[in-house]
Design an enzyme around this catalytic site. Structure first.
Site, PDB file in Angstrom:
ATOM      1  N   GLY A 120       2.360   1.163   7.697  1.00  0.00           N
ATOM      2  CA  GLY A 120       3.314   0.452   6.839  1.00  0.00           C
ATOM      3  C   GLY A 120       3.763   1.372   5.727  1.00  0.00           C
TER       4      GLY A 120
ATOM      5  N   GLY B 223       0.525   3.284   4.537  1.00  0.00           N
ATOM      6  CA  GLY B 223      -0.017   4.254   5.487  1.00  0.00           C
ATOM      7  C   GLY B 223       0.997   5.286   5.923  1.00  0.00           C
TER       8      GLY B 223
ATOM      9  N   SER C 168      14.135 -14.784   1.541  1.00  0.00           N
ATOM     10  CA  SER C 168      13.853 -13.929   0.382  1.00  0.00           C
ATOM     11  C   SER C 168      13.997 -14.644  -0.951  1.00  0.00           C
ATOM     12  CB  SER C 168      14.789 -12.736   0.398  1.00  0.00           C
ATOM     13  OG  SER C 168      14.716 -12.094  -0.853  1.00  0.00           O
TER      14      SER C 168
ATOM     15  N   ARG D 174       6.482 -16.907  -8.388  1.00  0.00           N
ATOM     16  CA  ARG D 174       6.273 -17.612  -7.127  1.00  0.00           C
ATOM     17  C   ARG D 174       5.227 -18.708  -7.200  1.00  0.00           C
ATOM     18  NH1 ARG D 174       6.567 -12.234  -3.317  1.00  0.00           N
ATOM     19  NH2 ARG D 174       8.815 -12.023  -3.587  1.00  0.00           N
TER      20      ARG D 174
END
Ligand code: FAD
Ligand code: HEM
Ligand code: HEM
Ligand code: SF4
Ligand code: F3S
Ligand code: FES
Lengths: 667, 249, 228
Positions: free
Chosen positions: A43, A46, A285, A338
């Site tokens: 990802g 990494g 999103s 959130r």
């Protein structure tokens, strides 16, 4: 209970990282050639780490379970990436990004790490642009920004609704350059199933070749875990189907402490579930909250008629709508963080105002934004401001240019046109702030074992701000780990290649084989998904948006029982020496069944509400989270002791020298 | 609804493989196609039959992992979607659905519906990058303004998810759309100019080496591409290829 | 240009396009001259004689043309074979018409038809022509009665109904070939882009229909205007 040392360098916050970099040991380029590093995950974390380590000269072996490194779940990130560039001149700065992140995380993250993150954030954007990442630009050709929840500046860089994709492809391209040079050896369709520890140091991994089923040993001088988050412990989440905790959990069982497992982010804007067969949830999103207004009807009758289908959302009059976020949080309105937005949605739905059949949905409405943009365009183009259908068309164009792909995605899934009727959304599990505990160097409690990206317990405290995970993944991989790992590896220049013939490798391999065989030979009566779904339900009901002491205790017991049942009755078809997707799933679910219990234990231990962790017992009269700074300003790092329930708690006290710890208010 | 499925079953790369029939009942129109296959697999497992292996991961149309050829079309009958985004409402009660792997010699079948697309990665190794060090010592991101139109076109090209539907639906098994998307993305940005010539030559060479066919401009790829990658990119790559050759002499 | 350049798939494509473009140019030219035969025998004779004896045309353009034709169809076959080999196991269920045109998928079929036509056409015109000029050595272009032979010969060929039918069918396939070939060749050399694409497609379709139609007209005209 010990007290953990995070190894934060002394000195002034602003200069810590610079001073640290100046003082660490370096490995000379000739020696780097003799050092191997394993990176698990491709990802943002990494991928960027592999590319940079290879570029520095290390021999890198990189693993991912997908068929290509480009498919890591970072690809799915939509909204954007933060950086304190202050291109908009709206008063942004490194300190402000640092401040927002600490506050957003409800004062449960480590100051020095967060400051470093804010500091390198600007480099990320430079780096990515140089790599050819096509960020959105304005008509002057300069980079554009948008704003995200929980902050008052526009610092989010984006590429339409596909920011993660573009950033990951940037990292992938950097990897490709190193693969071509032979500096990275890529192992696709390989799953790491254990870490190997030799003389107290991480020296390799056991991996299964998912195409052939072969069990392989791989050695290195250091191992980096970048395996992403564990949101799939809930079965339904916005994570990819294969996202797992296995790599992290196996490391935990080998001595790496697991920090704050209960800090989970439930994202407020996801597409509600539609049926029993549902396999995953899709995020819409957060950037949509820039222009979308969230509401439910004020009147119960309207709710009833909506559910019956006798009334459409657009028929409900303005004065009969409850824009509950704007009502409760006038300062931030629809752009509260959130955790706050999710809980508010749950509160309304629990009160019976959910707008779909299941009663678990609220509206996200773009009609006012469409009118606003339409008028703006009409003015710009010198057209008639009062022609409402013209205004609507013009406005829809703008909304389309900003969120087109998200709207299309919504329409494909739900079969409703969100330009005409409001979207229906509901919170869903999205991100895990918890993860493997790491020190300032990003090293776990096992020497030579590092964790980066979402896999570590990260910089986000108890709640992550939007667009900060991408930032953290790339910061860790491009700019932090490559320095800090050098400090550790400088001791290894004379070690020579690590043999895979040692008894430690042998033992680890045998254990892995044993587990796999017992899964295959079990021949029980229930499929893997049966267990995963059950676990998910326990997690969602008892460890979801609101948690209670009783519920958590119950969850711990239920998960343990479910785990026992799993090992007795699971049915994994197929064989060991072949591609076997059920076997892959089984291994992952087995680990989730252990993690879940530790998760509940952690939530139970934390007698306060903070960020994504909300305990009903600890709330203000208005229903806001109530932190307990006196007793809980620490990171919970759990040490494995044979059973999740027997894990031992280690605390890392959090010290805030550069920021005043306050009640987190978005009113 | 009730459906008849004809699915390609192949034990491993060496097995010959064949189409096998399955019946499935009570499929909801709100299910995604892969959820329908999940249900089928649960039933197969219960009956002690090996479940159907297929690739998938994100299930939201962005990772490019899912890859089925459904009723003669890559990613099925809907447009601008991947298989994981396809919903059963596109089918009717009683339909027969053929489900096959993406076929091309460059994409050998691994098992059932799973194919090996690593040829795509190898093409990227041949030049799908800009050679900058990842040290962060680059110039400020806003130092070179890029016209919005070019930035947008580069972005559009960059949205390719590497799924391989273009190859699967091309009668020639050509990878032109995929390769040209990457070549275009970089050709449209000033950062990509420096290596543009070598990039296009190397990537085209690699593409041929991997055994993809030649493009004859049939345009099926553009229609079937879930991301709507435009044929303009193929045209641009051809142009880049010509000019790279002329300039290199 | 580097040596290996055109041994790549894109290189082949470009060559294919260049030969195709050249053939289309020839076709336009060929149509123009042959249309003269409809308007005036004399003009046609003059033009044919000029083309038939001008060294530049005969020793440069003609070999280039022959080469282009041969190259084009040989290459067409090679590419077709290669492309078939790129997928040795085919799909059980195919549904190609949802995403590409019949013409684009069957260039080899329309091409072979044109090739067959060309064989016939060469037998009809070109071989007798070459025979007269270069084997017999008569470069005058005259018949025993002193007038140019070209128009006569042309008319002669269109006496037979089967031949006219064969021609007309071939021209149909030529149209199909060009309906894809025209735009394809511009795409292959990288000249289709954005807005230009639509214009080119329109123009291409007009070309692909009008040119073969012109040939059909010529064939029918001569067939119908002769006494049988
Ligand atoms: C839908 C969605 C939208 C998001 N949007 C945003 C956003 O707009 N902004 C933002 O900042 N953040 C966003 N996030 C969060 C962010 O995308 C992730 O936190 C981040 O990308 C994680 O990156 P990573 O490198 O740590 O892990 P990942 O990208 O998840 O990569 C994990 C890697 O590990 C490999 N792996 C895992 N387990 C194993 C194993 N056992 N063996 C071998 N390999 C293994 C996988 O193959 C993969 O390569 C979003 C997340 C989701 C799910
Ligand atoms: C005068 C006659 C002909 C003309 C004007 C002509 C024209 C064209 C053109 C313009 C193309 C498109 C090239 C491209 O895509 O780049 C083409 C392609 C093709 N032609 Fe012809 N052609 C003719 C004869 C033939 C013949 C005799 C064959 C024999 C088999 C043939 C076979 C093909 C094939 C297979 C293609 C597809 C290859 C591709 O597009 O790459 N053509 N032709
Ligand atoms: C009614 C239609 C046509 C007529 C009357 C016609 C007539 C002729 C004549 C008279 C010649 C001999 C000229 C010479 O060699 O100097 C000729 C040659 C030729 N024609 Fe046609 N033609 C027709 C259609 C076509 C078509 C459709 C094609 C292509 C697909 C074609 C391709 C050729 C070629 C390649 C030659 C050889 C040219 C050369 O080498 O000079 N013709 N044609
Ligand atoms: S070009 Fe389109 S079809 Fe081809 S790999 Fe990319 S996204 Fe898939
Ligand atoms: S379908 Fe194939 S022929 Fe070319 S235009 Fe697309 S690659
Ligand atoms: S599963 Fe990721 S695109 Fe379909």
């Amino acid at each position: 209970m010990g007290n953990l040392n995070s190894g934060v360098p002394k000195g002034d916050l602003k200069n810590k990282w610079t001073n640290y970099k100046d003082s660490i040991d370096l490995v000379n380029p000739a020696n780097k050639r003799n050092i191997d590093v394993i990176v698990v995950g491709t990802g943002l974390a990494g991928g960027s780490a592999s590319a940079t380590l290879a570029e520095l000269g290390y021999n890198v072996k990189t693993f991912c379970y997908q068929d290509s490194p480009r498919r890591a779940h970072s690809i799915a990130a939509q909204g954007g990436i933060n950086a304190a560039k202050n291109y908009q001149g709206d008063g942004d700065s490194t300190y402000r990004l640092f401040y927002d992140t600490i506050k957003g995380g409800d004062y449960r993250s480590r100051e020095a790490n967060v400051y470093r993150l804010a500091e390198v954030s600007t480099n990320i954007i430079d780096q990515c642009v140089a790599q050819g990442v096509p960020f959105a630009r304005d008509y002057g050709g300069l980079l554009d920004n948008r704003s995200f929840g929980g902050v008052l500046v526009s610092r989010t860089f984006y590429a339409k609704g596909q920011t993660g994709q573009q950033l990951l492809l940037g990292a992938y391209s950097a990897m490709n350059r190193q693969i071509a040079r032979g500096k990275i050896k890529m192992y696709n369709r390989h799953e790491m199933l254990d870490v190997v520890i030799v003389d107290g140091k991480a020296r390799g991994i056991i991996a299964r070749n998912l195409t052939t089923g072969e069990i392989e040993r791989h050695s290195a001088h250091a191992v980096v875990l970048a395996s992403g988050g564990y949101g799939n412990v809930y079965f339904l989440s916005t994570n990819a189907m294969g996202s797992n905790v296995t790599a992290a959990w196996k490391a935990h069982k080998k001595g790496a402490y697991f920090a704050n497992p209960c800090y989970t982010q439930i994202h407020p804007t996801c597409i509600p579930r539609s049926g029993e067969y549902q396999s995953k949830l899709t995020l819409m999103s957060e950037s949509l909250r820039n222009d979308g207004r969230i509401w439910v009807p004020k009147k119960k009758e309207d709710v009833e008629s909506l559910r019956k289908g006798s009334l459409k959302a657009t028929d409900i009059k303005e004065e009969d709508r409850d824009y509950y976020l704007e009502r409760r949080y006038p300062a931030f309105g629809n752009l509260v963080p959130r955790d706050v937005a999710s809980r508010a949605a749950k509160e309304r739905c629990d009160a019976g105002f959910g707008v779909n059949q299941t009663g678990e949905a609220v509206f996200l409405d773009f009609s006012s934004a469409i009118v606003r943009y339409g008028k703006e365009q009409a003015l710009l183009k010198g057209l008639d401001e009062n022609d409402s259908s013209l205004i609507k068309n013009l406005g829809q164009e703008i909304v389309k240019s900003k969120y087109g792909n998200l709207f299309q995605m919504y329409e494909k899934i739900v079969d409703e046109n969100p330009y005409e009727t409001p979207m229906m959304i509901y919170p869903a599990v999205h991100y895990t702030m918890g993860g493997i505990w790491v020190d300032y160097n990003l090293m776990t409690t096992v020497p030579g074992l590092y964790a980066i990206g979402e896999a570590n317990f990260s910089d986000h405290g108890a709640n992550r701000l939007g667009a900060s995970a991408l930032m953290q993944g790339l910061a860790d991989g491009y700019f932090v780990l490559p320095y800090t790992i050098g400090d550790y590896l400088s001791d290894d220049i004379r070690t020579g290649p690590i043999s895979t013939e040692s008894k430690e490798f042998e033992e680890a391999e045998n254990k892995v084989k044993e587990q796999l065989s017992s899964l295959i030979n079990n021949k029980g009566k229930h499929s893997v998904d049966y267990y995963h779904k059950k676990l998910g339900k326990i997690m969602w009901d008892e460890c979801g948006m609101a948690r209670t002491e009783d519920g958590l205790k119950k969850a711990m017991k239920e998960i343990k029982d479910l785990r026992d049942d799993f090992w007795k009755n699971v049915n994994v078809p197929g064989g060991l020496h072949e591609m076997n997707k059920e076997l892959e799933k089984a291994g992952r679910v087995a680990d989730f069944l252990e993690l879940g219990e530790l998760f509940a234990k952690d939530a139970l231990e934390r007698n306060e509400s903070c960020g994504g962790h909300f305990r009903e017992e600890f709330a203000t009269p208005e229903g806001e989270a109530k932190r307990n700074d006196k007793d809980y300003t620490y990171v919970s790092a759990w040490e494995y002791k044979g059973e999740p329930s027997k894990a031992i708690l280690h605390k890392e006290e959090l010290i805030f020298d550069n920021i005043e710890v306050k009640e987190r208010s978005y009113k | 609804m009730n459906l008849k499925l004809k699915i390609w079953r192949q034990k491993d790369a060496n097995d010959k493989g064949s189409m096998v029939d399955y019946d499935i009942q009570n499929v909801s129109e709100h299910m995604s196609f892969l959820e329908m296959l999940d249900v089928l697999n649960e039933e197969l497992i219960e009956k002690g039959v090996d479940p159907v292996a297929f690739d998938h991961d994100c299930r939201e149309g962005i990772c490019g992992m899912c890859s089925l050829y459904i009723n003669g079309e890559a990613h099925g009958p809907d447009r601008r979607v991947t298989t994981c985004q396809l919903h059963m409402r596109k089918f009717k009660d009683g339909d027969t659905i053929y489900i096959e792997p993406f076929r091309a010699n460059a994409f050998p079948v691994v098992k059932d519906l799973v194919v090996d697309r690593s040829a795509f990665d190898r093409i990227q190794h041949a030049g799908g990058y800009i050679s900058v060090n990842t040290s962060g010592n680059t110039q400020d991101a806003n130092a070179i303004p890029i016209p919005k139109d070019n930035a947008d076109l580069a972005f559009d090209a960059a949205t390719c998810i590497g799924c391989g539907a273009c190859v699967a639906s091309c009668k020639n098994s050509s990878a032109m759309l995929y390769v040209s998307a990457k070549v275009s993305q970089f050709a449209l940005l000033p950062q990509g100019q420096v290596e543009a010539k070598d990039r296009v030559l190397n990537m085209v060479n690699k593409m041929d080496e991997e055994g993809f066919g030649n493009c004859t401009n049939t345009g099926a790829c553009e229609v079937q591409c879930p991301k709507g990658i435009s044929l303009d990119n193929i045209s641009r790559m051809n142009r880049e290829f010509l000019s790279a050759n002329i300039k290199k002499g | 240009m580097s040596k290996s350049t055109f041994y790549t798939s894109v290189g082949y494509k470009i060559l294919m396009a260049l030969s195709g473009l050249f053939l289309m140019f020839f076709l336009a030219q060929h149509l123009t001259i042959n249309l003269l035969s409809v308007i005036s025998a004399e003009a046609f004779n003059d033009a044919s004689h000029f083309m038939g004896t001008n060294p530049l045309v005969q020793f440069l353009l003609q070999p280039v043309l022959i080469f282009a034709v041969v190259f084009h169809f040989v290459m067409g076959f090679i590419l077709e074979l290669k492309n078939r080999k790129a997928r040795s196991t085919d799909y059980a269920y195919k549904n190609p018409s949802t995403s590409s045109s019949w013409m684009s998928r069957n260039m080899i079929i329309s091409g072979i038809t044109i090739l067959a036509f060309l064989a016939l056409h060469f037998l009809d015109f070109w071989i007798p022509e070459i025979n007269t000029k270069y084997i017999v050595g008569d470069m005058s272009g005259l018949m025993p009665d002193g007038s140019f032979r070209y128009f006569q010969e042309l008319q002669h060929e269109f006496q037979s109904l089967p031949r006219v039918i064969a021609y007309v069918v071939a021209f149909g396939f030529l149209s199909l070939h060009l309906l894809h070939g025209f735009k394809s060749s511009f795409q292959s050399i990288g000249l289709t882009n954005g807005k230009k694409r639509a214009t080119l497609h329109k123009f291409g379709n007009i070309f692909a229909i009008l040119v073969p139609l012109g040939f059909v007209f010529i064939a029918l005209f001569h067939f119908l205007t002769q006494s049988h």
